[in-house]
Design an enzyme around this catalytic site. Structure first.
Site, PDB file in Angstrom:
ATOM      1  CE1 TYR A   1      -6.573   4.924  -2.012  1.00 40.63           C
ATOM      2  CE2 TYR A   1      -5.291   4.318  -0.426  1.00 40.63           C
ATOM      3  CZ  TYR A   1      -6.013   3.866  -0.998  1.00 40.63           C
ATOM      4  OH  TYR A   1      -7.156   3.210  -0.707  1.00 40.63           O
TER       5      TYR A   1
ATOM      6  CG  HIS B   1     -11.561  -0.078  -0.156  1.00 39.48           C
ATOM      7  ND1 HIS B   1     -10.466   0.231  -1.287  1.00 39.48           N
ATOM      8  CD2 HIS B   1     -10.349  -0.114   0.829  1.00 39.48           C
ATOM      9  CE1 HIS B   1      -9.818   0.901  -0.622  1.00 39.48           C
ATOM     10  NE2 HIS B   1     -10.422   0.838   0.407  1.00 39.48           N
TER      11      HIS B   1
ATOM     12  CE  LYS C   1      -7.268  -3.403  -3.222  1.00 46.43           C
ATOM     13  NZ  LYS C   1      -7.780  -2.418  -2.976  1.00 46.43           N
TER      14      LYS C   1
ATOM     15  CB  THR D   1      -6.995   2.003  -4.770  1.00 45.01           C
ATOM     16  OG1 THR D   1      -6.029   1.247  -4.595  1.00 45.01           O
ATOM     17  CG2 THR D   1      -8.081   1.957  -4.247  1.00 45.01           C
TER      18      THR D   1
ATOM     19  CB  SER E   1      -0.917   0.180   1.769  1.00 40.33           C
ATOM     20  OG  SER E   1      -1.740   1.482   1.143  1.00 40.33           O
TER      21      SER E   1
HETATM   22  C1  FNR Z   1      -7.736  -2.087   2.875  1.00 35.32           C
HETATM   23  N1  FNR Z   1      -7.410  -2.521   1.339  1.00 35.32           N
HETATM   24  C2  FNR Z   1      -6.819  -1.497   1.088  1.00 35.32           C
HETATM   25  N2  FNR Z   1      -6.555  -1.060  -0.149  1.00 35.32           N
HETATM   26  C3  FNR Z   1      -6.202   0.084  -1.012  1.00 35.32           C
HETATM   27  O1  FNR Z   1      -6.278  -0.270  -2.548  1.00 35.32           O
HETATM   28  N3  FNR Z   1      -5.048   0.718  -0.658  1.00 35.32           N
HETATM   29  C4  FNR Z   1      -5.358   0.298   1.013  1.00 35.32           C
HETATM   30  O2  FNR Z   1      -4.119   1.314   1.480  1.00 35.32           O
HETATM   31  C5  FNR Z   1      -5.941  -0.223   1.853  1.00 35.32           C
HETATM   32  N4  FNR Z   1      -5.862  -0.391   3.192  1.00 35.32           N
HETATM   33  C6  FNR Z   1      -7.068  -1.493   3.515  1.00 35.32           C
HETATM   34  C7  FNR Z   1      -6.474  -0.728   5.460  1.00 35.32           C
HETATM   35  C8  FNR Z   1      -7.414  -2.712   5.889  1.00 35.32           C
HETATM   36  C9  FNR Z   1      -7.166  -2.162   7.467  1.00 35.32           C
HETATM   37  C10 FNR Z   1      -7.974  -2.725   5.194  1.00 35.32           C
HETATM   38  C11 FNR Z   1      -8.289  -4.082   5.815  1.00 35.32           C
HETATM   39  C12 FNR Z   1      -8.407  -2.982   3.945  1.00 35.32           C
HETATM   40  C13 FNR Z   1      -8.784  -2.873   0.996  1.00 35.32           C
HETATM   41  C14 FNR Z   1      -8.208  -4.425   0.681  1.00 35.32           C
HETATM   42  O3  FNR Z   1      -6.751  -4.028  -0.068  1.00 35.32           O
HETATM   43  C15 FNR Z   1      -9.475  -5.282   0.389  1.00 35.32           C
HETATM   44  O4  FNR Z   1      -9.835  -4.827  -0.919  1.00 35.32           O
HETATM   45  C16 FNR Z   1      -9.759  -6.132   1.532  1.00 35.32           C
HETATM   46  O5  FNR Z   1      -9.466  -6.367   2.093  1.00 35.32           O
HETATM   47  C17 FNR Z   1     -10.285  -7.187   0.997  1.00 35.32           C
HETATM   48  O6  FNR Z   1     -11.146  -7.543   1.808  1.00 35.32           O
HETATM   49  P1  FNR Z   1     -11.113  -8.646   2.652  1.00 35.32           P
HETATM   50  O7  FNR Z   1      -9.971  -9.798   2.228  1.00 35.32           O
HETATM   51  O8  FNR Z   1     -10.625  -8.087   3.853  1.00 35.32           O
HETATM   52  O9  FNR Z   1     -12.583  -8.602   3.062  1.00 35.32           O
HETATM   53  C1  LAC Z   2      -8.804   1.541   4.191  1.00 33.91           C
HETATM   54  C2  LAC Z   2      -7.608   2.921   3.008  1.00 33.91           C
HETATM   55  C3  LAC Z   2      -6.155   3.107   3.468  1.00 33.91           C
HETATM   56  O1  LAC Z   2      -9.359   0.853   3.250  1.00 33.91           O
HETATM   57  O2  LAC Z   2      -7.505   1.656   1.557  1.00 33.91           O
HETATM   58  O3  LAC Z   2      -8.283   2.135   5.217  1.00 33.91           O
END
Ligand code: FNR
Ligand code: LAC
Length: 382
Positions: free
Chosen positions: A142, A273, A249, A168, A118
């Site tokens: 981002y 997400h 994404k 994203t 990330s």
């Molecule tokens: C995320 N996700 C996420 N996506 C992204 O593009 N950049 C990011 O920085 C983050 N940060 C992030 C933090 C946390 C704590 C979570 C739980 C999720 C989303 C992640 O990439 C993904 O799409 C989802 O977590 C998939 O779903 P599950 O497997 O958590 O159910």
């Molecule tokens: C999140 C962001 C950072 O889901 O993608 O917290």
């Protein structure tokens, strides 16, 4: 008569599935970290749906196939990995383990699978690259209001051996997560967004007055730093900075997926997400179905999916419905919280073993044999 009680393991090596790893991690994490990791947007309907949707998709096994040898390897944008189970980008791994993203990267490397880092990682991208020199890594982007800084971060990622940029596209603003608001989510003082410099973090783009309505630190960071004016033009802009393949994404709709394919995007991650952005959108796996259908005639774009994937059978269903690979979000963070690098490894190993069993029981010897005929969608009307 004995009452059958839900089993909660006491030790990590007693966990037999990802639900138990989650239970254990819930007990280990602080309220601040757990709220951030666990939370979904609004009423958390989509968060729940991401898991529930798999119950409406049924397996359709083939019998009498020689399954003595199973090959789970697959090719992702031309690179071979050992399994179609990869690590989704998530912010702030140091909330779960001391070495944070370095632990995650080492685990991915040892299992020969793909990790997406990330933009908001708590270890600098160059250091993560150092701890996983030869493993396959992509960089999640981002786009900040500060475009010069963003261009520079893309160049840094390319220079450090990240093999694709994952943009994203579902976060012009962060979703409204009430758990985060309740605990007033904040960064512990020893943890920071290591890819963003202090100058970028310090220069306020909006006024304190504007950010006052949310008490979550990361919600405010988005409001202040990320560019809400992002549109399809950004693809050309990224292409002008890097030669790396580009993946979007957070695509939800078939017409957007087609637009991406026509613009020469190399891949999309169908994703809501993890239910953290817009509540009440469909589950990841259900979004996948019309998108895979619409992209059938486009040979130059790969489809991946994430959201609620916790079982080998879930992975299998996503592949049957047209995904080339799947990504895990929270399970990785929970593994990390339980036992650092080893925890991440074990989480992936558990779901991997389930996938192998599922492939054998379905009569699929390799990933390419997991076709659309291997699943039946539950009929709601008879
Ligand atoms: C995320 N996700 C996420 N996506 C992204 O593009 N950049 C990011 O920085 C983050 N940060 C992030 C933090 C946390 C704590 C979570 C739980 C999720 C989303 C992640 O990439 C993904 O799409 C989802 O977590 C998939 O779903 P599950 O497997 O958590 O159910
Ligand atoms: C999140 C962001 C950072 O889901 O993608 O917290």
């Amino acid at each position: 008569m004995k009452t059958f009680v839900k089993y909660t393991p006491q030790k990590f090596d007693e966990c037999v599935n990802l639900h138990e790893v989650e239970q254990l991690a819930i007990n280990k994490l602080t309220d601040n970290s757990l709220s951030y990791y666990y939370s979904g947007a609004g009423d958390e309907e989509t968060l729940k749906e991401n898991k529930d949707a798999f119950r409406r998709i049924h397996l359709n096994p083939r019998v009498l196939v020689d399954v003595s040898h199973i090959d789970t390897s697959c090719n992702i944008l031309g690179q071979k990995i050992s399994m179609p189970i990869c690590i989704a980008p998530s912010a702030l791994h140091k909330l779960a383990s001391e070495k944070g993203e370095n632990d995650t990267a080492s685990a991915a490397h040892k299992l020969n699978t793909l990790m997406i880092l990330s933009t908001l990682s708590s270890v600098k991208l160059e250091d993560v690259a150092e701890s996983n020199k030869t493993g396959l890594r992509w960089f999640q982007l981002y786009v900040l209001k500060d475009r010069e800084f963003t261009a520079n971060i893309i160049k840094r990622a390319q220079k450090s051996g990240f093999k694709a940029i994952v943009l994203t596209v579902d976060a012009p603003i962060l979703g409204s997560r009430e758990r985060d608001q309740r605990v007033k989510f904040s960064l512990p003082k020893e943890i920071s967004y290591e890819n963003l410099t202090q100058t970028v973090l310090d220069s306020k783009q909006i006024t304190q007055e504007e950010i006052k309505h949310s008490s979550s630190q990361i919600f405010n960071l988005f409001l202040d730093k990320m560019d809400p004016s992002l549109n399809w033009e950004v693809i050309k802009w990224i292409r002008s900075i890097t030669t790396l393949p580009l993946i979007l994404k957070g695509v939800h709709r078939a017409d957007d997926a087609v637009l991406a394919a026509e613009m020469g995007v190399n891949g999309i991650i169908v994703s809501n997400h993890g239910g953290r952005q817009l509540d009440t959108v469909l589950s990841g796996v259900e979004l996948l179905i019309p998108i895979a259908q619409a992209l059938k005639k486009y040979r130059n774009i790969e489809i991946y999916v994430d959201g609620g994937i916790r079982r080998g059978t879930d992975v299998f269903k996503c592949l049957a419905l047209g995904a080339k690979a799947v990504f895990l979000g929270r399970p990785i963070l929970y593994g990390l919280a339980c036992e650092g690098e080893n925890g991440v490894r074990r989480v992936i190993e558990i779901i991997y073993k389930e996938l192998v069993i599922c492939m054998k029981l379905c009569g699929c010897r390799k990933v390419s044999e997991i076709g659309r005929d291997m699943v039946i969608l539950k009929r709601t009307k008879f």
